[in-house]
Write a protein that holds these residues in place. Structure first.
Motif, PDB file in Angstrom:
ATOM      1  N   ASP A 284      -7.925  49.067 104.716  1.00 38.63           N
ATOM      2  CA  ASP A 284      -9.024  48.103 104.715  1.00 38.63           C
ATOM      3  C   ASP A 284      -9.856  48.350 105.966  1.00 38.63           C
ATOM      4  O   ASP A 284      -9.313  48.439 107.082  1.00 38.63           O
ATOM      5  CB  ASP A 284      -8.499  46.667 104.723  1.00 38.63           C
ATOM      6  CG  ASP A 284      -7.750  46.323 103.441  1.00 38.63           C
ATOM      7  OD1 ASP A 284      -7.877  47.078 102.461  1.00 38.63           O
ATOM      8  OD2 ASP A 284      -7.035  45.295 103.433  1.00 38.63           O
ATOM      9  N   ASN A 285     -11.175  48.432 105.789  1.00 37.56           N
ATOM     10  CA  ASN A 285     -12.040  48.847 106.890  1.00 37.56           C
ATOM     11  C   ASN A 285     -13.315  48.018 106.914  1.00 37.56           C
ATOM     12  O   ASN A 285     -13.869  47.658 105.866  1.00 37.56           O
ATOM     13  CB  ASN A 285     -12.374  50.339 106.742  1.00 37.56           C
ATOM     14  CG  ASN A 285     -13.451  50.795 107.702  1.00 37.56           C
ATOM     15  OD1 ASN A 285     -14.617  50.909 107.315  1.00 37.56           O
ATOM     16  ND2 ASN A 285     -13.088  51.035 108.943  1.00 37.56           N
ATOM     17  N   ALA A 286     -13.770  47.689 108.140  1.00 39.41           N
ATOM     18  CA  ALA A 286     -15.051  47.002 108.328  1.00 39.41           C
ATOM     19  C   ALA A 286     -15.655  47.442 109.654  1.00 39.41           C
ATOM     20  O   ALA A 286     -14.942  47.876 110.564  1.00 39.41           O
ATOM     21  CB  ALA A 286     -14.866  45.486 108.302  1.00 39.41           C
ATOM     22  N   THR A 287     -16.956  47.309 109.762  1.00 39.45           N
ATOM     23  CA  THR A 287     -17.664  47.746 110.971  1.00 39.45           C
ATOM     24  C   THR A 287     -18.502  46.641 111.584  1.00 39.45           C
ATOM     25  O   THR A 287     -19.304  46.907 112.483  1.00 39.45           O
ATOM     26  CB  THR A 287     -18.572  48.951 110.660  1.00 39.45           C
ATOM     27  OG1 THR A 287     -19.494  48.600 109.613  1.00 39.45           O
ATOM     28  CG2 THR A 287     -17.745  50.152 110.226  1.00 39.45           C
ATOM     29  N   SER A 288     -18.318  45.405 111.149  1.00 40.32           N
ATOM     30  CA  SER A 288     -19.099  44.307 111.732  1.00 40.32           C
ATOM     31  C   SER A 288     -18.271  43.030 111.706  1.00 40.32           C
ATOM     32  O   SER A 288     -17.669  42.684 110.681  1.00 40.32           O
ATOM     33  CB  SER A 288     -20.406  44.097 110.962  1.00 40.32           C
ATOM     34  OG  SER A 288     -21.144  43.017 111.506  1.00 40.32           O
ATOM     35  N   GLY A 289     -18.245  42.337 112.837  1.00 43.60           N
ATOM     36  CA  GLY A 289     -17.517  41.083 112.915  1.00 43.60           C
ATOM     37  C   GLY A 289     -17.913  40.303 114.162  1.00 43.60           C
ATOM     38  O   GLY A 289     -18.417  40.872 115.137  1.00 43.60           O
ATOM     39  N   THR A 290     -17.699  39.004 114.124  1.00 47.35           N
ATOM     40  CA  THR A 290     -17.963  38.153 115.277  1.00 47.35           C
ATOM     41  C   THR A 290     -16.786  37.202 115.459  1.00 47.35           C
ATOM     42  O   THR A 290     -16.091  36.851 114.500  1.00 47.35           O
ATOM     43  CB  THR A 290     -19.251  37.329 115.100  1.00 47.35           C
ATOM     44  OG1 THR A 290     -19.156  36.545 113.897  1.00 47.35           O
ATOM     45  CG2 THR A 290     -20.473  38.234 115.017  1.00 47.35           C
ATOM     46  N   GLY A 291     -16.573  36.796 116.709  1.00 49.62           N
ATOM     47  CA  GLY A 291     -15.464  35.901 116.970  1.00 49.62           C
ATOM     48  C   GLY A 291     -15.510  35.318 118.357  1.00 49.62           C
ATOM     49  O   GLY A 291     -16.532  35.384 119.057  1.00 49.62           O
ATOM     50  N   ARG A 292     -14.369  34.775 118.789  1.00 47.61           N
ATOM     51  CA  ARG A 292     -14.301  34.107 120.086  1.00 47.61           C
ATOM     52  C   ARG A 292     -12.857  34.126 120.577  1.00 47.61           C
ATOM     53  O   ARG A 292     -11.917  34.346 119.816  1.00 47.61           O
ATOM     54  CB  ARG A 292     -14.759  32.653 119.969  1.00 47.61           C
ATOM     55  CG  ARG A 292     -13.816  31.804 119.112  1.00 47.61           C
ATOM     56  CD  ARG A 292     -14.245  30.354 119.053  1.00 47.61           C
ATOM     57  NE  ARG A 292     -13.278  29.543 118.313  1.00 47.61           N
ATOM     58  CZ  ARG A 292     -13.293  29.334 117.007  1.00 47.61           C
ATOM     59  NH1 ARG A 292     -14.257  29.895 116.290  1.00 47.61           N
ATOM     60  NH2 ARG A 292     -12.364  28.583 116.433  1.00 47.61           N
ATOM     61  N   ALA A 293     -12.699  33.881 121.868  1.00 45.97           N
ATOM     62  CA  ALA A 293     -11.383  33.691 122.484  1.00 45.97           C
ATOM     63  C   ALA A 293     -11.594  32.965 123.807  1.00 45.97           C
ATOM     64  O   ALA A 293     -12.561  33.238 124.529  1.00 45.97           O
ATOM     65  CB  ALA A 293     -10.683  35.024 122.717  1.00 45.97           C
ATOM     66  N   LEU A 294     -10.698  32.029 124.115  1.00 44.59           N
ATOM     67  CA  LEU A 294     -10.783  31.265 125.345  1.00 44.59           C
ATOM     68  C   LEU A 294      -9.553  31.539 126.203  1.00 44.59           C
ATOM     69  O   LEU A 294      -8.430  31.617 125.687  1.00 44.59           O
ATOM     70  CB  LEU A 294     -10.881  29.760 125.065  1.00 44.59           C
ATOM     71  CG  LEU A 294     -12.189  29.232 124.480  1.00 44.59           C
ATOM     72  CD1 LEU A 294     -12.240  29.445 122.974  1.00 44.59           C
ATOM     73  CD2 LEU A 294     -12.354  27.741 124.781  1.00 44.59           C
TER      74      LEU A 294
END
Length: 452
Positions: A284-294
């Protein structure tokens, strides 16, 4: 392309997660004391900036890397995949036992290395005893996060005694890896046997699942240092830090591998006509994503005591969009046809990937002649523990410690030699288990220490 993917997946399965804080530490003093402070508590990092020395590693392990450079080149006939990944897991410090020869080696390469290469080339021998000599071990889940962050603290309000209030702005790469691997015990027994053994009418399975993420972290945060009434040194105070990381993903791969080896009545490998394929890879492959971490941290330095607690990766996630799935199958691993049957990529939607939240706590005491420190954590790789002790003489210091990580204890010890008021040489010896068999080999770390 797919041959490189499968080859790389085998390599990750065999030695994934071997790198440790000790193997990549630039400070031999810390290595000798069990590598405390490896948990990246934000506040502890602020305290370290107030430390009374800086360390520069002397990477004697690179002599081993350069000596074997031809064996680390995948275009060479004598390419050694096992040695390559062991060096990748521990390149800086000199490790003894890497040159030992075991039964089942061929042309200077371990039997397991030949096993991996023969599968890649679809030239697998029907006699598994050809690959005897070094057996892999089933290990706990290997996972980790490499997220160095470079930036600057802007002090908005300065107060007496070094106290301040400020904001932090920074950025850096955010690279995560998780790997689960399972070797059939029958296969382990054959590869590790001192003499030829055959297992008739058996089914041997090798399975792995590897998730890799590459992203950029754009970070904004708070930094504060508060004075304490009972403080007696310039380092005394309460340190508080918090980061919000905006994550922009560039590459996501979730690769699962399933290999099944069948033996006939004599214990030799054979093709099962009822099995569609002995080797199947799903990617499974993807080239775009957004996220966060604190990330959050607090530390306290008071007279001779230092303590801290940090939590990294709170509410972390990356939402990868437009994930595509591709499968690859190898029909016959014996005939030399290494071309995989590849399916057309299919869109399967989005994927949300999270990492474990990492908790760290530490406490230390610094007397005139001695220091002791301990750190405990839970997160990547499960529970961990570090502890160390140092006693300082006029011209040298003796150190000892140990660490527990991924269900394995590793001892350590060392010495520091003063070369003047402002310079010292630190040496450490520790147990390095960065190898496919997960056996401890003694390793030596060396660094220069420059006192402020």
């Amino acid at each position: 392309m797919i041959r490189r993917i499968v080859f790389g997946l085998f390599v990750c399965s065999l030695v994934a997660g071997q790198a440790s804080a000790q193997n990549w530490s630039f400070d031999a003093r810390k290595v000798a004391m069990g590598s405390p402070g490896s948990g990246e508590n934000l506040a502890t990092r602020m305290i370290e900036e107030e430390n009374d020395y800086r360390a520069i590693v002397l990477p004697f392990g690179l002599f081993q890397v350069f000596r074997d450079f031809d064996r680390l080149n995948p275009t060479k006939d004598n390419f050694d995949v096992i040695r390559t990944m062991e060096y990748a897991a521990s390149p800086l410090h000199y490790t003894f036992g890497r040159d030992s020869v075991t039964p089942g080696q061929f042309n200077g390469s371990s039997g397991l290395n030949t096993f991996v290469i023969d599968i890649r080339n679809a030239q697998l021998s029907r006699d598994l005893n050809r690959y005897r000599g070094s057996a892999p071990s089933n290990q706990p889940r290997a996972e980790g996060l490499a997220a160095p962050n470079w930036g600057k603290t802007i002090k908005l309000k300065k107060e007496p005694g070094g106290a301040f209030q400020g904001v932090y702005v920074g950025a850096g790469p955010y690279m995560a890896m998780q790997t689960d691997v399972n070797f059939d015990q029958q296969l382990i027994d054959v590869l590790g046997a001192p003499t030829d053994i055959y297992v008739p009418n058996a089914q041997m399975h090798l399975g792995s699942a590897t998730i890799g993420q590459m992203a950029m972290a754009i970070t904004g945060g708070y930094r504060g240092r508060f004075s304490v009434p009972a403080g007696t040194t310039d380092r005394d105070g309460i340190y508080v830090a918090a980061n919000y990381n905006y994550l922009h993903g560039f590459q996501y791969d979730d690769v699962a591998l399933a290999l099944r080896l069948d033996t006939d009545g004599t214990g030799l490998l054979t093709i099962n006509p009822l099995l569609p394929t002995p080797l199947l890879v799903t990617r499974d492959n993807a080239t775009s994503g957004t996220g966060r971490a604190l990330d959050f941290g607090v530390g306290v330095v008071l007279n001779r005591w230092e303590t801290g607690f940090g939590v990294n990766g709170v509410a972390n996630r990356i939402n990868w969009t437009s994930v595509e799935r591709t499968t690859y199958a190898l029909g016959n691993p014996f005939l030399g046809d290494s071309n995989f049957i590849e399916t057309v990529p299919q869109l399967i939607g989005d994927a949300v990937v999270t990492l474990p939240v990492d908790y760290r706590g530490n406490v230390g005491y610094r007397a005139d002649r001695w220091s002791a420190v301990t750190e405990a954590g839970k997160g990547y790789g499960g529970n961990s523990f570090h502890a160390g002790y140092e006693y300082r003489f006029d011209s040298f210091a003796l150190r000892g410690g140990g660490m527990y990580s991924r269900k394995l204890w590793n001892p350590s010890g060392g010495v520091g030699l003063n070369m003047g008021r402002r310079m010292a040489l630190d040496l450490a010896v520790y147990g390095n288990a960065a190898n496919i068999e997960r056996k401890r080999h003694p390793a030596v770390a060396v660094s220069l220490r420059f006192n402020h």
